[in-house]
Design a protein around this motif. Sequence first.
Motif, PDB file in Angstrom:
ATOM      1  N   ALA A  71      16.417 -23.024 -18.557  1.00  0.00           N
ATOM      2  CA  ALA A  71      15.737 -21.744 -18.455  1.00  0.00           C
ATOM      3  C   ALA A  71      14.256 -21.814 -18.832  1.00  0.00           C
ATOM      4  O   ALA A  71      13.547 -20.822 -18.708  1.00  0.00           O
ATOM      5  CB  ALA A  71      16.422 -20.711 -19.352  1.00  0.00           C
ATOM      6  N   GLY A  72      13.801 -22.974 -19.276  1.00  0.00           N
ATOM      7  CA  GLY A  72      12.438 -23.050 -19.797  1.00  0.00           C
ATOM      8  C   GLY A  72      11.369 -23.386 -18.799  1.00  0.00           C
ATOM      9  O   GLY A  72      10.256 -23.735 -19.180  1.00  0.00           O
ATOM     10  N   GLY A  73      11.675 -23.312 -17.496  1.00  0.00           N
ATOM     11  CA  GLY A  73      10.674 -23.652 -16.498  1.00  0.00           C
ATOM     12  C   GLY A  73      10.809 -25.093 -16.070  1.00  0.00           C
ATOM     13  O   GLY A  73      11.511 -25.886 -16.680  1.00  0.00           O
ATOM     14  N   VAL A  74      10.107 -25.440 -14.984  1.00  0.00           N
ATOM     15  CA  VAL A  74      10.228 -26.767 -14.408  1.00  0.00           C
ATOM     16  C   VAL A  74       8.857 -27.312 -14.049  1.00  0.00           C
ATOM     17  O   VAL A  74       7.890 -26.588 -13.933  1.00  0.00           O
ATOM     18  CB  VAL A  74      11.101 -26.742 -13.134  1.00  0.00           C
ATOM     19  N   ALA A  75       8.812 -28.630 -13.884  1.00  0.00           N
ATOM     20  CA  ALA A  75       7.573 -29.263 -13.442  1.00  0.00           C
ATOM     21  C   ALA A  75       7.494 -29.292 -11.928  1.00  0.00           C
ATOM     22  O   ALA A  75       6.459 -29.058 -11.346  1.00  0.00           O
ATOM     23  CB  ALA A  75       7.480 -30.684 -14.008  1.00  0.00           C
ATOM     24  N   SER A  76       8.593 -29.592 -11.263  1.00  0.00           N
ATOM     25  CA  SER A  76       8.620 -29.580  -9.800  1.00  0.00           C
ATOM     26  C   SER A  76      10.054 -29.502  -9.332  1.00  0.00           C
ATOM     27  O   SER A  76      10.972 -29.876 -10.036  1.00  0.00           O
ATOM     28  CB  SER A  76       7.955 -30.832  -9.226  1.00  0.00           C
ATOM     29  N   THR A  77      10.240 -28.991  -8.113  1.00  0.00           N
ATOM     30  CA  THR A  77      11.571 -28.898  -7.548  1.00  0.00           C
ATOM     31  C   THR A  77      11.532 -29.391  -6.118  1.00  0.00           C
ATOM     32  O   THR A  77      10.831 -28.823  -5.303  1.00  0.00           O
ATOM     33  CB  THR A  77      12.094 -27.450  -7.564  1.00  0.00           C
ATOM     34  N   GLN A  84      30.180 -50.411 -23.517  1.00  0.00           N
ATOM     35  CA  GLN A  84      29.736 -49.527 -24.571  1.00  0.00           C
ATOM     36  C   GLN A  84      30.207 -48.116 -24.246  1.00  0.00           C
ATOM     37  O   GLN A  84      30.555 -47.813 -23.105  1.00  0.00           O
ATOM     38  CB  GLN A  84      28.209 -49.577 -24.668  1.00  0.00           C
ATOM     39  N   SER A  85      30.228 -47.247 -25.231  1.00  0.00           N
ATOM     40  CA  SER A  85      30.655 -45.870 -24.998  1.00  0.00           C
ATOM     41  C   SER A  85      29.530 -44.917 -25.351  1.00  0.00           C
ATOM     42  O   SER A  85      28.588 -45.265 -26.052  1.00  0.00           O
ATOM     43  CB  SER A  85      31.906 -45.548 -25.819  1.00  0.00           C
ATOM     44  N   ASN A  86      29.655 -43.683 -24.847  1.00  0.00           N
ATOM     45  CA  ASN A  86      28.618 -42.682 -25.065  1.00  0.00           C
ATOM     46  C   ASN A  86      28.605 -42.201 -26.511  1.00  0.00           C
ATOM     47  O   ASN A  86      29.599 -42.259 -27.231  1.00  0.00           O
ATOM     48  CB  ASN A  86      28.834 -41.495 -24.141  1.00  0.00           C
ATOM     49  N   SER A  87      27.441 -41.701 -26.934  1.00  0.00           N
ATOM     50  CA  SER A  87      27.283 -41.058 -28.235  1.00  0.00           C
ATOM     51  C   SER A  87      26.274 -39.932 -28.077  1.00  0.00           C
ATOM     52  O   SER A  87      25.451 -39.950 -27.160  1.00  0.00           O
ATOM     53  CB  SER A  87      26.810 -42.063 -29.294  1.00  0.00           C
ATOM     54  N   PRO A  88      26.309 -38.924 -28.955  1.00  0.00           N
ATOM     55  CA  PRO A  88      25.400 -37.782 -28.799  1.00  0.00           C
ATOM     56  C   PRO A  88      24.000 -38.076 -29.326  1.00  0.00           C
ATOM     57  O   PRO A  88      23.824 -38.823 -30.279  1.00  0.00           O
ATOM     58  CB  PRO A  88      26.082 -36.691 -29.643  1.00  0.00           C
ATOM     59  N   PHE A  89      23.001 -37.473 -28.676  1.00  0.00           N
ATOM     60  CA  PHE A  89      21.633 -37.495 -29.197  1.00  0.00           C
ATOM     61  C   PHE A  89      20.902 -36.276 -28.662  1.00  0.00           C
ATOM     62  O   PHE A  89      21.246 -35.747 -27.598  1.00  0.00           O
ATOM     63  CB  PHE A  89      20.895 -38.787 -28.831  1.00  0.00           C
ATOM     64  N   CYS A  90      19.916 -35.803 -29.401  1.00  0.00           N
ATOM     65  CA  CYS A  90      19.121 -34.643 -29.000  1.00  0.00           C
ATOM     66  C   CYS A  90      17.667 -35.061 -28.844  1.00  0.00           C
ATOM     67  O   CYS A  90      17.123 -35.802 -29.673  1.00  0.00           O
ATOM     68  CB  CYS A  90      19.226 -33.513 -30.024  1.00  0.00           C
ATOM     69  N   ASP A  91      17.037 -34.579 -27.782  1.00  0.00           N
ATOM     70  CA  ASP A  91      15.639 -34.880 -27.515  1.00  0.00           C
ATOM     71  C   ASP A  91      14.756 -33.876 -28.252  1.00  0.00           C
ATOM     72  O   ASP A  91      14.887 -32.669 -28.065  1.00  0.00           O
ATOM     73  CB  ASP A  91      15.372 -34.827 -26.013  1.00  0.00           C
ATOM     74  N   SER A  92      13.854 -34.373 -29.085  1.00  0.00           N
ATOM     75  CA  SER A  92      13.029 -33.482 -29.905  1.00  0.00           C
ATOM     76  C   SER A  92      12.024 -32.692 -29.082  1.00  0.00           C
ATOM     77  O   SER A  92      11.639 -31.580 -29.460  1.00  0.00           O
ATOM     78  CB  SER A  92      12.299 -34.290 -30.985  1.00  0.00           C
ATOM     79  N   ALA A  93      11.582 -33.237 -27.945  1.00  0.00           N
ATOM     80  CA  ALA A  93      10.583 -32.547 -27.130  1.00  0.00           C
ATOM     81  C   ALA A  93      11.181 -31.379 -26.357  1.00  0.00           C
ATOM     82  O   ALA A  93      10.569 -30.315 -26.253  1.00  0.00           O
ATOM     83  CB  ALA A  93       9.926 -33.529 -26.169  1.00  0.00           C
ATOM     84  N   SER A  94      12.376 -31.545 -25.820  1.00  0.00           N
ATOM     85  CA  SER A  94      12.991 -30.508 -24.986  1.00  0.00           C
ATOM     86  C   SER A  94      14.032 -29.679 -25.718  1.00  0.00           C
ATOM     87  O   SER A  94      14.352 -28.569 -25.286  1.00  0.00           O
ATOM     88  CB  SER A  94      13.652 -31.153 -23.766  1.00  0.00           C
TER      89      SER A  94
END
Length: 278
Positions: free
Chosen positions: A208-214, A26-36
């Motif tokens: 740039a929106g902050g992180v949960a853990s690093t 299969q090949s890649n296709s674009p998608f956008c995550d509504s939450a992030s």
Amino acid sequence: MAFNKVLTVTLFLAGLVMAAIPVAAQSNSPFCDSASGICFQGYTDPELDITIGLVLPDPPTDEFIVQMVAPASYGYTGLSVGGTMADSLLFTLWPNGNDIVLGPRWTSGYVLPEPYAGPQITLLPDSTVNSTYIKATFRCQNCTTWTDGSLGSGDQGAFQLIAYVAQTTTPPDDPADVGSTIIEHDDFDFFGMNLTQAQSTLYSSYIAGGVASTTSLPTTTSHPSSTSAPPTTTSSASGATQTEWGQCGGQGWSGPTACAAGLTCVAVSPPYYSQCQA
């Protein structure tokens, strides 16, 4: 964890015991995550119900962002950004109650991959786990080259095979331990990724929106819907202390080695990984 399908006639992904099966990739296709709001190039497997997404900076650097979404009922889900099990940067993901357990691994052969020092993993805030799905969106720094391999064989504008696996029934021996022993996967597949298409000029805004853990070898972090706020650690801050479940030692670790009050630095997977525990 092992990968072993055949792409056309000449590309072999050898596994532990499973016979090679000829398939078309299969090949890649674009998608956008509504939450992030992050837009990925990736693939959703309709049979395994697994989604893998990837986005790289434009111009490329040593990092990328990955999204892995899988049924929470799976014992674990695995990812190879190098397309094979051996000599590739691997990630394993599973839920531990309301916690996400995610970490990099590596192996030189078709044996249990061990925790791998070097990559710095930052779990982004839209990561979550519920009774149905586990979703990990994470920034991976120092991740485009690894022992005996690199993304796109050193050309981040090239084609890359991305492989993923699932152990659909059996959880890790110790679900709280990122370095836990896991048994061989019972299903797998892969897709082709055009890395140029995965590069985005919006990359800096995505991180740039902050992180949960690093952490360098992450363990668990409370997901955004839990009653307590996700912990935040800063590995580069002078005199910083690590929060519960954060890394505090191990081979190649250069972040904080002192734990917050009430926590102890425990060797979980020596000599690779130690974490702060109550």
